[in-house]
Write an enzyme that holds these catalytic residues in place. Structure first.
Site, short mmCIF file in Angstrom:
data_model
loop_
_atom_site.label_atom_id
_atom_site.label_comp_id
_atom_site.label_asym_id
_atom_site.label_seq_id
_atom_site.Cartn_x
_atom_site.Cartn_y
_atom_site.Cartn_z
CE LYS A 59 2.65 -2.74 3.07
NZ LYS A 59 3.83 -3.15 3.83
CD GLN A 103 3.96 -5.94 6.19
OE1 GLN A 103 4.09 -5.58 5.02
NE2 GLN A 103 3.69 -5.08 7.15
CG ASP A 126 9.33 -2.30 2.61
OD1 ASP A 126 8.45 -1.44 2.61
OD2 ASP A 126 9.17 -3.47 2.99
N1 GUN Z 1 5.89 -3.40 9.01
C1 GUN Z 1 5.46 -2.20 9.42
N2 GUN Z 1 5.67 -1.27 8.45
C2 GUN Z 1 6.27 -1.92 7.43
C3 GUN Z 1 6.72 -1.50 6.14
O1 GUN Z 1 6.65 -0.34 5.75
N3 GUN Z 1 7.26 -2.50 5.37
C4 GUN Z 1 7.39 -3.77 5.79
N4 GUN Z 1 7.96 -4.66 4.96
N5 GUN Z 1 6.97 -4.20 6.98
C5 GUN Z 1 6.40 -3.27 7.78
#
Ligand code: GUN
Length: 296
Positions: A59, A103, A126
């Site tokens: 990211k 996350q 998200d």
């Molecule tokens: N953990 C696994 N996939 C995701 C996601 O798309 N966003 C976040 N914040 N955590 C994750």
């Protein structure tokens, strides 16, 4: 009958994600030229889970590629829920941050629901908050959950129609399966079957799918006998499988038994390189949309 295998097309998420990033990068450049605010994404990571660290690194790298500003905030897995909420409040109030994510997974002593609901919905890139989740069924959806948004975008960019098709989604998680099934019905005008861990005789449903989407996290769950000839198969599964036979000691596996299923499919996503890169592209798109709304 011939025994010639069906020729399938690979859905290349890396390529599509690269195209979306180039489009975002051009928009950031335009914003800079006209003196507008550069999008700023903040990422909160709690603990030292290896897979989460890898996702977060991707990211950050993607933010750099498209010219976004970013802030990385790391906390030990011993942080209390109250303390984490204080940090979230701080980011909520920080005028320079346009969007942020926490996350997942979080350590067991922290409630994901409680934390998610503390995120300001207009910064929830998200798309996890109840407010954004609920907006999926409205005429004007707000910030869409990143992975489902990525799946819809992949289908759209490969000109795979969903209208009137039977889409079977396996896995009803709040992050992927549940919102995706709503998006396919609402925006994609598809007939949707949502299967989950209580579904009996899964193959009965999957074998009827025109478009089969699996998001469970069980390598080998979907075998060729469970798939209709000519189906579109989208694999959202991402499981880290460890073993000495793999370079780096592990490999990322999807839910689909790839080779035999590919021989029956018309289109199929690989793992890695299918849906994974699209989640990040959607996160960047959401951050751009949040910025455009806050600072037109
Ligand atoms: N953990 C696994 N996939 C995701 C996601 O798309 N966003 C976040 N914040 N955590 C994750």
């Amino acid at each position: 009958m011939t025994d010639t295998p069906t020729t399938y097309a690979l859905i290349d998420g890396r390529k599509v994600s690269g195209e979306i990033k180039s489009e975002i990068s051009a928009k950031v450049h335009e914003r800079k030229l006209s003196g507008k605010k550069v999008p700023h994404l903040a990422i909160i990571l709690v603990g030292d889970d290896g897979a989460s660290q890898t996702y977060v690194d991707h990211k950050v790298k993607s933010c750099k590629e498209v010219g976004f500003h970013y802030t990385m905030m790391r906390f030990a897995d011993t942080i209390s829920e109250e303390k984490l909420i204080k940090h979230i409040d701080h980011v909520n109030d920080d005028e320079d941050v346009d969007g942020f994510i926490v996350q997942l997974p979080l350590p067991a002593h922290i409630s994901v629901e409680r934390i998610t609901e503390k995120i300001r919905s207009d910064k929830d890139v998200d798309g996890f908050t109840n407010h954004n989740f609920g907006s999926i069924t409205s005429k004007n959806p707000l910030l869409l959950p990143a992975t489902p948004y990525g799946v819809i975008e992949l289908l759209r960019r490969y000109n795979i129609p969903t209208e009137g098709k039977h889409c079977v989604v396996v896995g009803a998680s709040r992050i992927v399966g549940a919102p995706l099934s709503m998006m396919l019905a609402e925006q994609g005008h598809a007939t949707v079957t949502l299967c989950h861990k209580y579904t009996q005789n899964l193959a009965e449903y999957t074998s009827k799918a025109d478009i089969l989407i699996t998001a469970v996290g069980k390598p080998g769950l979907i075998t060729a006998d469970m798939v209709k000839e000519g189906a579109v198969v989208i694999d959202v599964g991402t499981t880290r499988v460890e073993g000495p036979q793999f370079k780096n000691g592990y490999a990322i596996k999807g839910d689909v038994d790839f080779k035999p299923v590919a021989a029956k499919a018309s289109y199929i996503t690989p793992v890695p390189g299918g849906v994974g890169p699209m989640t990040i592209a959607s996160l960047l798109l959401n951050t751009l949309h949040a910025t455009e709304k806050r600072n037109p």
